[in-house]
Design a protein around this motif. Structure first.
Motif, PDB file in Angstrom:
ATOM      1  N   PHE A 147      63.754  50.827  21.059  1.00 44.99           N
ATOM      2  CA  PHE A 147      65.007  50.298  21.587  1.00 44.99           C
ATOM      3  C   PHE A 147      65.278  50.840  22.998  1.00 44.99           C
ATOM      4  CE2 PHE A 147      69.649  50.529  22.130  1.00 44.99           C
ATOM      5  CZ  PHE A 147      69.960  49.180  21.990  1.00 44.99           C
ATOM      6  N   LEU A 148      64.977  52.125  23.212  1.00 43.78           N
ATOM      7  CA  LEU A 148      65.201  52.703  24.539  1.00 43.78           C
ATOM      8  C   LEU A 148      64.318  52.055  25.598  1.00 43.78           C
ATOM      9  CD1 LEU A 148      65.473  56.516  23.678  1.00 43.78           C
ATOM     10  CD2 LEU A 148      67.317  55.000  24.433  1.00 43.78           C
ATOM     11  N   PHE A 149      63.097  51.670  25.211  1.00 42.18           N
ATOM     12  CA  PHE A 149      62.142  51.097  26.162  1.00 42.18           C
ATOM     13  C   PHE A 149      62.022  49.580  26.005  1.00 42.18           C
ATOM     14  CE2 PHE A 149      61.006  55.524  26.182  1.00 42.18           C
ATOM     15  CZ  PHE A 149      60.546  55.764  27.452  1.00 42.18           C
ATOM     16  N   ASP A 150      63.019  48.957  25.433  1.00 43.11           N
ATOM     17  CA  ASP A 150      63.003  47.498  25.289  1.00 43.11           C
ATOM     18  C   ASP A 150      62.968  46.840  26.669  1.00 43.11           C
ATOM     19  OD1 ASP A 150      63.554  45.165  23.247  1.00 43.11           O
ATOM     20  OD2 ASP A 150      64.840  44.785  24.994  1.00 43.11           O
ATOM     21  N   TRP A 173      56.529  47.833  28.002  1.00 37.90           N
ATOM     22  CA  TRP A 173      55.763  49.071  27.932  1.00 37.90           C
ATOM     23  C   TRP A 173      54.643  49.008  26.900  1.00 37.90           C
ATOM     24  CZ3 TRP A 173      56.680  53.265  31.140  1.00 37.90           C
ATOM     25  CH2 TRP A 173      57.829  53.196  31.933  1.00 37.90           C
ATOM     26  N   THR A 174      54.693  48.059  26.006  1.00 41.35           N
ATOM     27  CA  THR A 174      53.694  47.985  24.942  1.00 41.35           C
ATOM     28  C   THR A 174      52.609  46.946  25.207  1.00 41.35           C
ATOM     29  OG1 THR A 174      55.064  46.392  23.711  1.00 41.35           O
ATOM     30  CG2 THR A 174      55.351  48.734  23.198  1.00 41.35           C
ATOM     31  N   TYR A 175      52.677  46.252  26.343  1.00 43.16           N
ATOM     32  CA  TYR A 175      51.678  45.213  26.618  1.00 43.16           C
ATOM     33  C   TYR A 175      50.385  45.827  27.145  1.00 43.16           C
ATOM     34  CZ  TYR A 175      49.487  40.983  28.431  1.00 43.16           C
ATOM     35  OH  TYR A 175      48.605  39.966  28.688  1.00 43.16           O
ATOM     36  N   ASP A 176      50.506  46.737  28.112  1.00 51.02           N
ATOM     37  CA  ASP A 176      49.318  47.371  28.681  1.00 51.02           C
ATOM     38  C   ASP A 176      48.845  48.488  27.748  1.00 51.02           C
ATOM     39  OD1 ASP A 176      47.478  47.918  31.080  1.00 51.02           O
ATOM     40  OD2 ASP A 176      48.428  49.877  30.762  1.00 51.02           O
ATOM     41  N   GLY A 182      51.030  55.797  26.298  1.00 46.70           N
ATOM     42  CA  GLY A 182      51.969  56.762  26.874  1.00 46.70           C
ATOM     43  C   GLY A 182      53.315  56.727  26.191  1.00 46.70           C
ATOM     44  N   LEU A 183      53.772  55.521  25.835  1.00 48.42           N
ATOM     45  CA  LEU A 183      55.051  55.385  25.132  1.00 48.42           C
ATOM     46  C   LEU A 183      54.995  56.060  23.769  1.00 48.42           C
ATOM     47  CD1 LEU A 183      57.885  54.134  24.912  1.00 48.42           C
ATOM     48  CD2 LEU A 183      56.805  52.057  24.031  1.00 48.42           C
ATOM     49  N   VAL A 184      53.917  55.818  23.029  1.00 43.89           N
ATOM     50  CA  VAL A 184      53.780  56.438  21.709  1.00 43.89           C
ATOM     51  C   VAL A 184      53.635  57.956  21.854  1.00 43.89           C
ATOM     52  CG1 VAL A 184      52.415  56.527  19.605  1.00 43.89           C
ATOM     53  CG2 VAL A 184      52.732  54.354  20.771  1.00 43.89           C
TER      54      VAL A 184
END
Length: 318
Positions: A147-150, A173-176, A182-184
């Motif tokens: 939710f924070l990185f939506d 952030w989850t496409y590349d 890095g997000l995880v």
């Protein structure tokens, strides 16, 4: 006839504390038997079944009884080792776990040192807030992080755009591959550093203050004290923290599965645990999934054996 001979004939009991040589040799194992029984029941049997299933072509048809079991021996392992995707997934797992471990140790260690120089109420507040992050379930933490990185509603993207970084307007952030990792990794570090911080802080508190005060009187800086005094004395604790972090981060499943929707675009963010889940349950290749589980268990056991070898080399008691 001597009194000792009479007592032996009358069957007098032996003095307390004297046991036969055979019983003495097996006495430690007698006391460890209950723990061994529990370990065999909780770990030994499941591992045996995991290895056993990995030696068969075990699919949904075999589970339902529609087809007989076919023994393939090491066929599942050969299939994995000859599959380029397996090596790509293994590389992802090692790089991801290694990055998470390094950042977690750095952040947790730095905060532990910082906590020693804070006022008691500030230190207590730091520990309480950190424990909140550690106690947050992986599923909940992953949902909050998403939710924070939506791309459209996330606070992070809105803040970056407000600072003039318009490239992050609607950025996913989850496409590349690497931004997703890095997000995880940021979420994993966020929920893992409290363990490192508290453990290292406890180790620092156990260091005699006289040693540090003597170094300060000799003119040593805080960096020199940390490098030459604190780190060598904290080495046993640091080894435990590092091995624990490697095992935890190597087994990451929930964060990757939730935040990358099952492994990312075209499986670019797959790690061994998620890949094993896909093979065993999504594709119903239970034998192949079990072989992946065996490989992961062997790797983690190797890491643990290296840790025990290092402890033995340093002369510490196991």
């Amino acid at each position: 006839m001597s009194s000792s001979t009479v007592s032996l004939r009358q069957g007098a009991p032996r003095p307390a504390g004297r046991r036969g040589p055979r019983f003495g040799a097996f006495e430690p194992w007698f006391y460890l038997a209950p723990a061994f029984i529990v370990l065999i029941g909780l770990l030994g049997y499941p591992i045996f079944q995991l290895v056993n299933i990995s030696l068969y072509d075990y699919r949904q048809a075999q589970v339902s009884g529609a087809a007989p079991l076919e023994f393939t021996g090491l066929g599942n392992y050969q299939q994995l080792l000859s599959d380029p995707q397996f090596w790509a997934v293994l590389g992802n797992t090692v790089l991801f776990a290694g990055f998470c471990v390094v950042i977690t140790i750095l952040v947790g260690g730095w905060l532990a040192v910082l906590a020693t120089r804070l006022r008691p109420w500030v230190r207590t507040l730091l520990f309480v807030v950190s424990m909140g992050a550690w106690a947050t379930p992986a599923v909940t933490g992953s949902a909050v992080w998403l939710f924070l990185f939506d791309p459209t509603l996330g606070l992070v993207n809105k803040t970056l755009v407000a600072l003039g970084l318009h490239a992050f307007d609607g950025y996913s952030w989850t496409y590349d591959k690497w931004s997703a990792f890095g997000l995880v990794a940021s979420e994993v570090v966020w929920c893992s550093f409290p363990f490192v911080m508290v453990t290292v802080y406890a180790g620092i508190q156990a260091i005699p203050t006289e040693v540090i005060e003597a170094a300060r009187l000799d003119g040593a800086s805080m960096g020199q004290i940390a490098r030459t005094i604190m780190l060598p004395m904290l080495r046993p604790i640091m080894m435990i923290v590092i091995i624990q972090s490697i095992i935890w981060d190597f087994k990451i499943f929930s964060q990757i599965y939730i935040m990358t929707s099952g492994g990312g675009v075209a499986g670019q963010n797959l790690v061994i645990n998620v890949y094993s889940y896909q093979q065993a349950f999504a594709a119903s290749l239970y034998g192949l999934g079990s072989a992946l589980g065996v490989i992961m268990t062997v790797i983690l056991m190797a890491v643990t054996l290296v840790y025990l070898r290092l402890i033995k080399k340093d002369g510490e008691a196991l």
